[in-house]
Design a protein around this motif. Structure first.
Motif, PDB file in Angstrom:
ATOM      1  N   THR A  14       0.814  -1.220   0.000  1.00  0.00           N
ATOM      2  CA  THR A  14       0.000   0.000   0.000  1.00  0.00           C
ATOM      3  C   THR A  14       0.848   1.272   0.000  1.00  0.00           C
ATOM      4  OG1 THR A  14      -0.187  -0.044   2.419  1.00  0.00           O
ATOM      5  CG2 THR A  14      -1.939  -1.127   1.153  1.00  0.00           C
ATOM      6  N   ASP A  15       2.166   1.127   0.049  1.00  0.00           N
ATOM      7  CA  ASP A  15       3.069   2.283   0.065  1.00  0.00           C
ATOM      8  C   ASP A  15       3.393   2.693  -1.375  1.00  0.00           C
ATOM      9  OD1 ASP A  15       5.115   4.145   0.307  1.00  0.00           O
ATOM     10  OD2 ASP A  15       6.156   3.030   1.886  1.00  0.00           O
ATOM     11  N   SER A  16       2.807   3.769  -1.811  1.00  0.00           N
ATOM     12  CA  SER A  16       2.989   4.217  -3.198  1.00  0.00           C
ATOM     13  C   SER A  16       4.394   4.747  -3.482  1.00  0.00           C
ATOM     14  CB  SER A  16       1.951   5.287  -3.544  1.00  0.00           C
ATOM     15  OG  SER A  16       2.112   6.411  -2.705  1.00  0.00           O
ATOM     16  N   THR A  17       5.209   4.935  -2.454  1.00  0.00           N
ATOM     17  CA  THR A  17       6.573   5.415  -2.664  1.00  0.00           C
ATOM     18  C   THR A  17       7.543   4.261  -2.946  1.00  0.00           C
ATOM     19  OG1 THR A  17       7.215   5.325  -0.321  1.00  0.00           O
ATOM     20  CG2 THR A  17       6.166   7.366  -1.107  1.00  0.00           C
ATOM     21  N   LYS A  18       7.070   3.022  -2.785  1.00  0.00           N
ATOM     22  CA  LYS A  18       7.935   1.857  -3.010  1.00  0.00           C
ATOM     23  C   LYS A  18       7.437   1.055  -4.206  1.00  0.00           C
ATOM     24  CE  LYS A  18       9.263   1.152   1.793  1.00  0.00           C
ATOM     25  NZ  LYS A  18       9.278   0.188   2.906  1.00  0.00           N
ATOM     26  N   ASN A  19       8.376   0.495  -4.955  1.00  0.00           N
ATOM     27  CA  ASN A  19       8.014  -0.403  -6.047  1.00  0.00           C
ATOM     28  C   ASN A  19       7.460  -1.692  -5.459  1.00  0.00           C
ATOM     29  OD1 ASN A  19       8.888   1.320  -8.079  1.00  0.00           O
ATOM     30  ND2 ASN A  19      10.977   0.506  -8.009  1.00  0.00           N
ATOM     31  N   SER A  20       6.371  -2.170  -6.009  1.00  0.00           N
ATOM     32  CA  SER A  20       5.784  -3.409  -5.529  1.00  0.00           C
ATOM     33  C   SER A  20       6.634  -4.595  -5.969  1.00  0.00           C
ATOM     34  CB  SER A  20       4.367  -3.579  -6.074  1.00  0.00           C
ATOM     35  OG  SER A  20       3.520  -2.613  -5.507  1.00  0.00           O
ATOM     36  N   PRO A  21       6.734  -5.605  -5.115  1.00  0.00           N
ATOM     37  CA  PRO A  21       7.479  -6.802  -5.490  1.00  0.00           C
ATOM     38  C   PRO A  21       6.626  -7.708  -6.380  1.00  0.00           C
ATOM     39  CG  PRO A  21       6.507  -7.099  -3.335  1.00  0.00           C
ATOM     40  CD  PRO A  21       6.197  -5.682  -3.760  1.00  0.00           C
ATOM     41  N   LEU A  22       7.264  -8.674  -7.004  1.00  0.00           N
ATOM     42  CA  LEU A  22       6.547  -9.727  -7.698  1.00  0.00           C
ATOM     43  C   LEU A  22       6.086 -10.704  -6.624  1.00  0.00           C
ATOM     44  CD1 LEU A  22       5.630 -11.513 -10.078  1.00  0.00           C
ATOM     45  CD2 LEU A  22       7.950 -12.451 -10.104  1.00  0.00           C
ATOM     46  N   LEU A  23       4.789 -10.929  -6.547  1.00  0.00           N
ATOM     47  CA  LEU A  23       4.238 -11.890  -5.602  1.00  0.00           C
ATOM     48  C   LEU A  23       4.148 -13.229  -6.326  1.00  0.00           C
ATOM     49  CD1 LEU A  23       1.355  -9.700  -4.107  1.00  0.00           C
ATOM     50  CD2 LEU A  23       3.701  -9.983  -3.261  1.00  0.00           C
ATOM     51  N   LEU A  24       5.002 -14.176  -5.948  1.00  0.00           N
ATOM     52  CA  LEU A  24       5.090 -15.465  -6.622  1.00  0.00           C
ATOM     53  C   LEU A  24       4.440 -16.533  -5.747  1.00  0.00           C
ATOM     54  CD1 LEU A  24       6.258 -16.875  -9.163  1.00  0.00           C
ATOM     55  CD2 LEU A  24       8.268 -17.414  -7.756  1.00  0.00           C
ATOM     56  N   ASP A  25       3.238 -16.936  -6.126  1.00  0.00           N
ATOM     57  CA  ASP A  25       2.493 -17.943  -5.382  1.00  0.00           C
ATOM     58  C   ASP A  25       2.860 -19.310  -5.934  1.00  0.00           C
ATOM     59  OD1 ASP A  25       0.466 -19.636  -4.293  1.00  0.00           O
ATOM     60  OD2 ASP A  25      -0.835 -17.892  -4.028  1.00  0.00           O
ATOM     61  N   VAL A  26       3.480 -20.142  -5.102  1.00  0.00           N
ATOM     62  CA  VAL A  26       4.000 -21.426  -5.570  1.00  0.00           C
ATOM     63  C   VAL A  26       3.098 -22.609  -5.203  1.00  0.00           C
ATOM     64  CG1 VAL A  26       6.354 -20.554  -5.561  1.00  0.00           C
ATOM     65  CG2 VAL A  26       5.507 -21.783  -3.549  1.00  0.00           C
ATOM     66  N   ARG A  27       1.869 -22.332  -4.818  1.00  0.00           N
ATOM     67  CA  ARG A  27       0.925 -23.405  -4.485  1.00  0.00           C
ATOM     68  C   ARG A  27       0.327 -24.006  -5.754  1.00  0.00           C
ATOM     69  NH1 ARG A  27      -3.453 -20.770  -1.388  1.00  0.00           N
ATOM     70  NH2 ARG A  27      -2.987 -19.085  -2.836  1.00  0.00           N
ATOM     71  N   GLU A  28      -0.529 -24.974  -5.566  1.00  0.00           N
ATOM     72  CA  GLU A  28      -1.208 -25.631  -6.675  1.00  0.00           C
ATOM     73  C   GLU A  28      -2.411 -24.806  -7.123  1.00  0.00           C
ATOM     74  OE1 GLU A  28      -0.079 -28.427  -8.287  1.00  0.00           O
ATOM     75  OE2 GLU A  28       1.662 -28.026  -7.011  1.00  0.00           O
ATOM     76  N   PRO A  29      -2.854 -24.976  -8.368  1.00  0.00           N
ATOM     77  CA  PRO A  29      -3.977 -24.171  -8.875  1.00  0.00           C
ATOM     78  C   PRO A  29      -5.234 -24.223  -8.005  1.00  0.00           C
ATOM     79  CG  PRO A  29      -2.903 -25.282 -10.694  1.00  0.00           C
ATOM     80  CD  PRO A  29      -2.275 -25.819  -9.426  1.00  0.00           C
ATOM     81  N   GLY A  30      -5.586 -25.368  -7.482  1.00  0.00           N
ATOM     82  CA  GLY A  30      -6.775 -25.467  -6.628  1.00  0.00           C
ATOM     83  C   GLY A  30      -6.647 -24.651  -5.359  1.00  0.00           C
ATOM     84  N   GLU A  31      -5.437 -24.620  -4.794  1.00  0.00           N
ATOM     85  CA  GLU A  31      -5.199 -23.817  -3.600  1.00  0.00           C
ATOM     86  C   GLU A  31      -5.331 -22.331  -3.937  1.00  0.00           C
ATOM     87  OE1 GLU A  31      -1.896 -25.706  -0.852  1.00  0.00           O
ATOM     88  OE2 GLU A  31      -1.288 -25.825  -2.970  1.00  0.00           O
ATOM     89  N   TYR A  32      -4.748 -21.957  -5.073  1.00  0.00           N
ATOM     90  CA  TYR A  32      -4.788 -20.565  -5.528  1.00  0.00           C
ATOM     91  C   TYR A  32      -6.225 -20.119  -5.754  1.00  0.00           C
ATOM     92  CZ  TYR A  32      -3.578 -16.463  -8.402  1.00  0.00           C
ATOM     93  OH  TYR A  32      -3.455 -15.196  -8.917  1.00  0.00           O
ATOM     94  N   GLU A  33      -7.044 -21.007  -6.342  1.00  0.00           N
ATOM     95  CA  GLU A  33      -8.446 -20.671  -6.596  1.00  0.00           C
ATOM     96  C   GLU A  33      -9.214 -20.469  -5.301  1.00  0.00           C
ATOM     97  OE1 GLU A  33     -10.122 -23.641  -9.203  1.00  0.00           O
ATOM     98  OE2 GLU A  33      -8.541 -23.299 -10.701  1.00  0.00           O
ATOM     99  N   THR A  34      -8.855 -21.205  -4.259  1.00  0.00           N
ATOM    100  CA  THR A  34      -9.526 -21.055  -2.962  1.00  0.00           C
ATOM    101  C   THR A  34      -9.259 -19.679  -2.376  1.00  0.00           C
ATOM    102  OG1 THR A  34      -9.400 -23.427  -2.517  1.00  0.00           O
ATOM    103  CG2 THR A  34      -9.699 -21.974  -0.608  1.00  0.00           C
ATOM    104  N   CYS A  35      -8.010 -19.257  -2.434  1.00  0.00           N
ATOM    105  CA  CYS A  35      -7.644 -17.939  -1.905  1.00  0.00           C
ATOM    106  C   CYS A  35      -6.261 -17.563  -2.405  1.00  0.00           C
ATOM    107  CB  CYS A  35      -7.666 -17.931  -0.371  1.00  0.00           C
ATOM    108  SG  CYS A  35      -6.465 -19.028   0.397  1.00  0.00           S
ATOM    109  N   HIS A  36      -6.054 -16.288  -2.616  1.00  0.00           N
ATOM    110  CA  HIS A  36      -4.735 -15.776  -2.980  1.00  0.00           C
ATOM    111  C   HIS A  36      -4.670 -14.284  -2.696  1.00  0.00           C
ATOM    112  CE1 HIS A  36      -7.088 -15.294  -6.717  1.00  0.00           C
ATOM    113  NE2 HIS A  36      -6.405 -14.175  -6.839  1.00  0.00           N
ATOM    114  N   ILE A  37      -3.467 -13.791  -2.614  1.00  0.00           N
ATOM    115  CA  ILE A  37      -3.249 -12.362  -2.424  1.00  0.00           C
ATOM    116  C   ILE A  37      -3.415 -11.693  -3.779  1.00  0.00           C
ATOM    117  CG2 ILE A  37      -1.583 -10.596  -1.733  1.00  0.00           C
ATOM    118  CD1 ILE A  37      -0.334 -12.750   0.123  1.00  0.00           C
ATOM    119  N   GLU A  38      -4.181 -10.632  -3.799  1.00  0.00           N
ATOM    120  CA  GLU A  38      -4.448  -9.911  -5.049  1.00  0.00           C
ATOM    121  C   GLU A  38      -3.144  -9.561  -5.754  1.00  0.00           C
ATOM    122  OE1 GLU A  38      -6.746  -8.415  -7.979  1.00  0.00           O
ATOM    123  OE2 GLU A  38      -7.556  -9.273  -6.155  1.00  0.00           O
ATOM    124  N   GLY A  39      -3.082  -9.883  -7.037  1.00  0.00           N
ATOM    125  CA  GLY A  39      -1.918  -9.567  -7.849  1.00  0.00           C
ATOM    126  C   GLY A  39      -0.840 -10.637  -7.867  1.00  0.00           C
ATOM    127  N   ALA A  40      -1.031 -11.703  -7.099  1.00  0.00           N
ATOM    128  CA  ALA A  40      -0.022 -12.765  -7.060  1.00  0.00           C
ATOM    129  C   ALA A  40      -0.032 -13.558  -8.360  1.00  0.00           C
ATOM    130  CB  ALA A  40      -0.273 -13.690  -5.876  1.00  0.00           C
TER     131      ALA A  40
END
Length: 107
Positions: A14-40
């Motif tokens: 939420t800090d607009s003064t910092k570059n956002s990192p790449l959010l790399l979600d390494v779970r399985e697709p079914g886990e990701y579909e259940t829940c994930h951090i926006e933009g991952a």
């Protein structure tokens, strides 16, 4: 490897003064579909070696999984391949749901 808490990551995103990192979600697709951090970006753990060319070596990458174990393994793998700005999300999406987004489904 660095570590970051869910609350620290939420502040960073939420800090607009910092570059956002790449959010790399390494779970399985079914886990990701259940829940994930926006933009991952979903990249299941077993696919990471074959998909390294999709990751920018100079990017700051936050590795995410359910509780932090798989993401830590991926973070170590990336570091051994020359990625120098790799961070593991301590507690994974479970911690995110508990500490940042209580409306997020859990499993």
């Amino acid at each position: 490897m660095q570590h970051i808490t869910a609350q620290e990551l939420a502040q960073w995103l939420t800090d607009s003064t910092k570059n956002s990192p790449l959010l790399l979600d390494v779970r399985e697709p079914g886990e990701y579909e259940t829940c994930h951090i926006e933009g991952a970006q979903l990249m299941p753990m077993q696919t990471v070696p074959a998909r390294l060319n999709e990751l920018d070596e100079d990017a700051t990458i936050v590795c995410i999984c359910h509780h932090g174990g798989r993401s830590m393994q991926v973070a170590h793998f990336l570091e051994h391949r020359g990625y120098s700005k790799v961070i593991n999300l301590t507690g994974g999406v479970h911690a995110w749901a508990q500490q940042v987004d209580p409306a997020m489904p859990t499993y």
